[in-house]
Design a protein around this motif. Structure first.
Motif, mmCIF file in Angstrom:
data_model
loop_
_atom_site.group_PDB
_atom_site.id
_atom_site.type_symbol
_atom_site.label_atom_id
_atom_site.label_comp_id
_atom_site.label_asym_id
_atom_site.label_seq_id
_atom_site.Cartn_x
_atom_site.Cartn_y
_atom_site.Cartn_z
ATOM 1 N N GLU A 1 0.820 -1.212 0.000
ATOM 2 C CA GLU A 1 0.000 0.000 0.000
ATOM 3 C C GLU A 1 0.855 1.264 0.000
ATOM 4 O OE1 GLU A 1 -2.822 -0.664 3.131
ATOM 5 O OE2 GLU A 1 -4.011 -2.014 1.860
ATOM 6 N N ILE A 2 2.034 1.164 0.563
ATOM 7 C CA ILE A 2 2.913 2.339 0.567
ATOM 8 C C ILE A 2 3.344 2.685 -0.877
ATOM 9 C CG2 ILE A 2 5.125 1.125 0.927
ATOM 10 C CD1 ILE A 2 5.873 3.323 2.909
ATOM 11 N N HIS A 3 3.556 1.638 -1.695
ATOM 12 C CA HIS A 3 3.866 1.888 -3.108
ATOM 13 C C HIS A 3 2.676 2.548 -3.799
ATOM 14 C CE1 HIS A 3 6.436 -1.970 -2.543
ATOM 15 N NE2 HIS A 3 7.238 -0.932 -2.445
ATOM 16 N N ILE A 4 1.507 2.069 -3.463
ATOM 17 C CA ILE A 4 0.290 2.591 -4.112
ATOM 18 C C ILE A 4 0.064 4.047 -3.732
ATOM 19 C CG2 ILE A 4 -2.233 2.318 -4.232
ATOM 20 C CD1 ILE A 4 -1.649 -0.758 -3.821
ATOM 21 N N GLY B 1 11.217 -1.585 -10.654
ATOM 22 C CA GLY B 1 10.890 -1.560 -9.235
ATOM 23 C C GLY B 1 9.392 -1.585 -8.975
ATOM 24 N N PHE B 2 9.042 -1.814 -7.720
ATOM 25 C CA PHE B 2 7.624 -1.925 -7.362
ATOM 26 C C PHE B 2 6.934 -0.564 -7.352
ATOM 27 C CE2 PHE B 2 9.345 -5.916 -5.723
ATOM 28 C CZ PHE B 2 8.490 -6.796 -6.391
ATOM 29 N N ASN B 3 7.712 0.493 -7.087
ATOM 30 C CA ASN B 3 7.131 1.840 -7.119
ATOM 31 C C ASN B 3 6.552 2.155 -8.481
ATOM 32 O OD1 ASN B 3 7.851 2.573 -4.517
ATOM 33 N ND2 ASN B 3 9.883 3.291 -5.141
ATOM 34 N N THR B 4 7.386 1.962 -9.508
ATOM 35 C CA THR B 4 6.930 2.324 -10.850
ATOM 36 C C THR B 4 5.937 1.291 -11.382
ATOM 37 O OG1 THR B 4 9.045 1.423 -11.597
ATOM 38 C CG2 THR B 4 8.835 3.818 -11.535
ATOM 39 N N ALA B 5 6.085 0.041 -10.968
ATOM 40 C CA ALA B 5 5.086 -0.967 -11.353
ATOM 41 C C ALA B 5 3.710 -0.547 -10.830
ATOM 42 C CB ALA B 5 5.475 -2.338 -10.813
ATOM 43 N N ALA B 6 3.696 0.005 -9.620
ATOM 44 C CA ALA B 6 2.425 0.465 -9.047
ATOM 45 C C ALA B 6 1.822 1.581 -9.902
ATOM 46 C CB ALA B 6 2.633 0.947 -7.616
ATOM 47 N N GLY C 1 -5.190 16.113 -2.204
ATOM 48 C CA GLY C 1 -6.515 15.500 -2.206
ATOM 49 C C GLY C 1 -6.466 13.982 -2.231
ATOM 50 N N ILE C 2 -5.394 13.432 -1.657
ATOM 51 C CA ILE C 2 -5.248 11.971 -1.628
ATOM 52 C C ILE C 2 -5.359 11.498 -0.185
ATOM 53 C CG2 ILE C 2 -3.639 10.051 -1.997
ATOM 54 C CD1 ILE C 2 -2.480 11.733 -4.336
ATOM 55 N N LYS C 3 -6.270 10.551 0.046
ATOM 56 C CA LYS C 3 -6.420 10.007 1.393
ATOM 57 C C LYS C 3 -5.642 8.710 1.517
ATOM 58 C CE LYS C 3 -11.084 11.840 1.975
ATOM 59 N NZ LYS C 3 -12.462 11.488 1.587
ATOM 60 N N HIS C 4 -4.964 8.558 2.646
ATOM 61 C CA HIS C 4 -4.227 7.308 2.881
ATOM 62 C C HIS C 4 -5.145 6.101 2.760
ATOM 63 C CE1 HIS C 4 -1.199 10.071 4.392
ATOM 64 N NE2 HIS C 4 -0.341 9.063 4.453
ATOM 65 N N THR C 5 -6.371 6.263 3.152
ATOM 66 C CA THR C 5 -7.307 5.126 3.160
ATOM 67 C C THR C 5 -7.676 4.671 1.747
ATOM 68 O OG1 THR C 5 -9.059 6.767 3.363
ATOM 69 C CG2 THR C 5 -8.342 5.662 5.390
ATOM 70 N N GLU C 6 -7.439 5.551 0.768
ATOM 71 C CA GLU C 6 -7.733 5.151 -0.623
ATOM 72 C C GLU C 6 -6.643 4.262 -1.214
ATOM 73 O OE1 GLU C 6 -9.861 8.909 -2.787
ATOM 74 O OE2 GLU C 6 -7.791 9.216 -2.073
ATOM 75 N N ALA C 7 -5.454 4.320 -0.619
ATOM 76 C CA ALA C 7 -4.310 3.628 -1.204
ATOM 77 C C ALA C 7 -4.379 2.130 -0.901
ATOM 78 C CB ALA C 7 -3.011 4.241 -0.676
ATOM 79 N N LYS C 8 -5.240 1.463 -1.612
ATOM 80 C CA LYS C 8 -5.513 0.042 -1.353
ATOM 81 C C LYS C 8 -5.104 -0.786 -2.562
ATOM 82 C CE LYS C 8 -7.391 0.517 2.663
ATOM 83 N NZ LYS C 8 -6.483 0.211 3.759
ATOM 84 N N ARG C 9 -4.764 -2.035 -2.308
ATOM 85 C CA ARG C 9 -4.404 -2.939 -3.399
ATOM 86 C C ARG C 9 -5.561 -3.157 -4.379
ATOM 87 N NH1 ARG C 9 -0.451 -6.282 -4.286
ATOM 88 N NH2 ARG C 9 -1.937 -7.922 -4.811
#
Lengths: 544, 544
Positions: free
Chosen positions: B226-229, B253-258, B508-516
């Motif tokens: 989720e941190i990558h997302i 890497g996983f960052n850019t894959a995300a 305007g990005i919520k941490h809770t939105e960053a889901k798999r």
């Protein structure tokens, strides 16, 4: 989601099938080329027309100028060097609308005028390597029109000494279902070597006459003046020797020709042979012959060939890149990469320079573009290998040790016509605005320039501590231009003491030594003689 | 003055003649390769061994490891990517002495140790394109050992999807009387297409088994956290959308894959399709499949291929560069040029970053090199074409309008093992000193970095007014690392107000939105399904 993933391929197949009635294998009859182009090109296509510095796809260029604008129009032309009237005629007729280019040279006045009259839209000005890069990203061509020396019946190509940009252009189209059309001087059974494989080529057409080519890099030593010789001596002693410059690129011009011709004389007297100027990224300048013959030069990689140098190059394969057939292999894209990343020094000239050393050859009414200068005349921040010269440019304010490329500008303080080269503000700023360019057409940014040389002296800009000192250093060598007159003698003296500026006397160079007798060759005949008769100058350079 | 101008050619001829007893046309028998190498290579030769990121000349590498060190020794090896133990064994045995390279990856620990033990001398570390450039200037090879898929009896080569650096290496040798030796998987009568003409090739040897190749660019979406997302959402909205980034390169890497996997979901919800991420310089990442299938991607030019992607690519020729045979044409040199000059944005990751945003993957005991990052992660001062994204980086303090490449670093504030990424001073400084490197092995210089993204937020470094503000901006997103803790909340607030720093909430990005659940594909199986079964993942990625 997409209805088709093979649109380019299907369109190409369809167009080629429409041409089957007039094509024999891959060969288009010479007299049917206009009809063929009208079948293979569509309105709004991205079309690359090979216009190198030297070699021109002249037959295809003239054919494109003859297509029916009702059938073919609004093309986005991609031409690295605008060198022929036909390159611009197609815009007058509406066949083409948008232009992405690198250099306009002899057509710069007309180019500027056509933009002003809205008969042409400039997509972008690019340095050569940048233009090639974009052929694989956002300027992927639909059709490419290129030139080669010979083809065989399978479409294999021999480009000989003048390979230049042909393989790069062809690769971009051949591998993205673009159409590759090649004009050749000859169709033969067996090629001396293959420069481009036939499986990359769709059509070959024998041109009505051999492609146009210009000896752009030939400078007659007869026209080198003492002022060039003085500056060349300063460069050799105050820059090349001081920083141990072993790998380099020279631009075109009498300044650099003078340097080349002083290596075996003045350079030799300073004991520099083998220590400087060993590895070159350079067109095969005839003025380099004496240095090569005197054993100065280990290697030369070339952007393109040079008319008359063919036999000489073929006889010097230890120095030049040549094929198994003996003739030169040039490669404009790789040589630009070499000139960017592998050499320590670029030296060039300009028409205007502002107080921060920004320079441009774009002056009022002329949109000339810049060719390779922006690429080679900039510090590549991706470079990670070291050399003595590169490390000499390091600034010492950090634990991180990092060198810099030597970017040298060599100019006389006045252009012919008594216009000062040093100006408060570049004409390019207004030219850019008038042509609606989104960025200013600067050739070389001042922050990349490490040295400026004039007949007055050398400004070691990399040593300047701040912007004010940079300005002062430039002013100190700007002679009697208004900028040169603005600095006091006292300030100049201080800069000389700090080593930020050197006058000829500071370098131990006397004006009286700067004589034509120092030139290893004083005319073209001397060059022929140095080459043992291998150099065969084009007729226009023969006057003995 | 020179006694001969054909030393290379004569030596080559002599060596080849000595091999005539065991060669049939150009074919060296598989079991005689060691004897052949002992004949064709001389001590102190410059030898290029093809070690791409992916494709390895593994057979030739093992053969070189078996030559007699009494006969062949002190070679100067040029290997772009040190990937196999044999690449280093030859130094242990004295066969090789000096190394010029770009990337050491899996062999970085052993490389550092061998230098410390003086069993190897590092000539230089280079970015890929720089290393290729030097093959034409000061590292002109005597012998090159490369790998291709197939050859015909004339030595024409088919490299298929994995062309990578082969043509560039071969050109440098073939046209300077170097010796070109190619291992192939198969010798056939007719090639699917010709990638390299036979007239450039001296010898072909059928390898005992196909060349080694690694699926380096495959990332299993299962491992995206989720941190990558969260970071990927910030990049899409706060960088790509804000600056209208249409052309770009992604690192591995996983960052850019995300990011790639969020385009068809999160990107779509923001209405960005067609507006960003259209033209790519990129290896064929499987994680890009959903974006391609959803119509986001106009074109992809590739450095190399990727195992398992062959059929998918062949079915998508409108997007990928493919040959008339349908398979991918990759080209490492041209794609590096594209990644440097033609794209607006580079995004990558690093292991350490100092307060001025200098970064390096060289950390204590590891001399990893950098591959292509220094080239693509720097602002090319030779660029002269404009785009919205490039102009957005312009600084407004001059009449000269000049944009800048977007160079983005995307890192978590801590590496695994709880080492902070943000450090006061890079390990690379001491590693460089210990290995006697003349310059510090920095991967990307801070002055080229325009944005840094962490899980905490984005630092818009290009907006910082001065060095102090740059430091503060970095500290503001450095989390609970010592550097992150050094800045006051008040200062962070000021930077947010000025737009120099944005936290997720500012975007305007919520941490809770960053889901798999946001990922367009959650595992390799999903990618296969998106591709309609065309993507065939290597066995190690198959776990269903």
């Amino acid at each position: 989601m997409n209805d088709s993933w093979t649109k380019h391929r299907d369109e190409k197949k369809l167009k080629i099938s429409k041409l089957s009635h007039l094509v024999d294998d891959k060969i288009i009859p010479t007299d049917r080329i206009v009809e063929a182009l009208e079948t293979l090109i569509s309105p709004y296509d991205k079309v690359v027309l090979e216009g190198d510095n030297q070699k021109q796809a002249s037959f295809l260029s003239k054919a494109l100028d003859r297509v029916d604008p009702d059938k073919i129009n609004n093309l986005n032309m991609i031409i690295s060097s605008i060198s022929m009237p036909e390159h611009l005629n197609i815009f007058d007729k509406g066949i083409a609308r948008k232009l992405d280019f690198s250099y306009a040279g002899s057509q710069s006045l007309r180019t500027a005028q056509m933009i002003e009259d809205n008969r042409m839209v400039v997509g972008s000005i690019n340095t050569y390597l940048e233009l090639y890069a974009r052929l694989f990203v956002d300027l992927i061509p639909n059709v490419v029109l290129v030139a080669a020396d010979k083809a065989d019946k399978d479409g294999n190509l021999y480009t000989g000494a003048n390979t230049e940009e042909t393989p790069t252009i062809v690769e971009a189209a051949a591998f993205h279902d673009g159409i590759v059309i090649v004009q050749v001087n000859e169709i033969v059974d067996t090629l001396p070597r293959v420069d481009i494989p036939g499986s990359w080529v769709d059509f070959v057409v024998k041109a009505d006459k051999p492609y146009q080519i210009e000896p752009l890099f030939t400078r007659d030593p007869r026209n080198i003046k003492e002022i060039h010789i003085l500056m060349a001596m300063m460069v050799i002693k105050g820059i090349y020797a001081r920083h141990n410059v072993t790998s380099l690129n020279h631009g075109i011009g009498f300044n650099t020709a003078a340097i080349e011709l002083l290596l075996p004389t003045y350079g030799e007297s300073l004991g520099l042979k083998g220590k400087i100027c060993r590895n070159w990224a350079l067109n095969p300048h005839p003025t380099l012959i004496p240095a090569i013959e005197s054993g100065w030069v280990e290697s030369v990689h070339c952007f393109g060939g040079e008319l008359g140098m063919e036999k000489y190059i073929a006889a010097r394969p230890d120095v030049f890149f040549t094929g198994p057939d003996g003739s030169l292999r040039s490669n404009r894209a790789y040589c630009q990469v070499a000139g960017q990343y592998a050499v320590d020094l670029f030296i060039g000239s300009t028409l205007q320079m502002d107080p921060l050393a920004n320079s441009s050859t774009v002056t009022s009414g002329r949109l000339a573009g810049f060719g390779g200068a922006p690429n080679m005349g900039s510090d590549p921040h991706g470079r990670r290998h070291s050399s003595k010269a590169w490390l000499d440019m390091a600034s010492g304010d950090s634990d991180i040790i990092r060198g810099k490329k030597l970017v040298v500008q060599m100019v006389e303080t006045f252009k012919s016509g008594n216009d000062p080269v040093f100006v408060e503000s570049l004409d390019a700023i207004n030219v850019g605005k008038n042509a609606n360019l989104a960025s200013t057409p600067v050739m070389i940014y001042g922050d990349d320039v490490t040295h400026v040389v004039t007949e007055e002296g050398i400004a070691y800009l990399y040593k300047a501590q701040n912007i004010d000192e940079r300005r002062d250093a430039l002013a100190a060598i700007a002679g009697v231009t208004p900028i040169g007159l603005s600095i006091s003698k006292d300030k100049v003296k201080k800069l000389r003491n700090k080593g930020v500026v050197s006058l000829p006397c500071d370098l131990g160079i006397k004006h009286t030594e700067a004589k034509r007798s120092l030139l290893a060759a004083k005319n073209i005949e001397d060059l022929v003689s140095w080459s043992d008769g291998l150099y065969e100058p084009p007729a226009k350079f023969k006057n003995w």
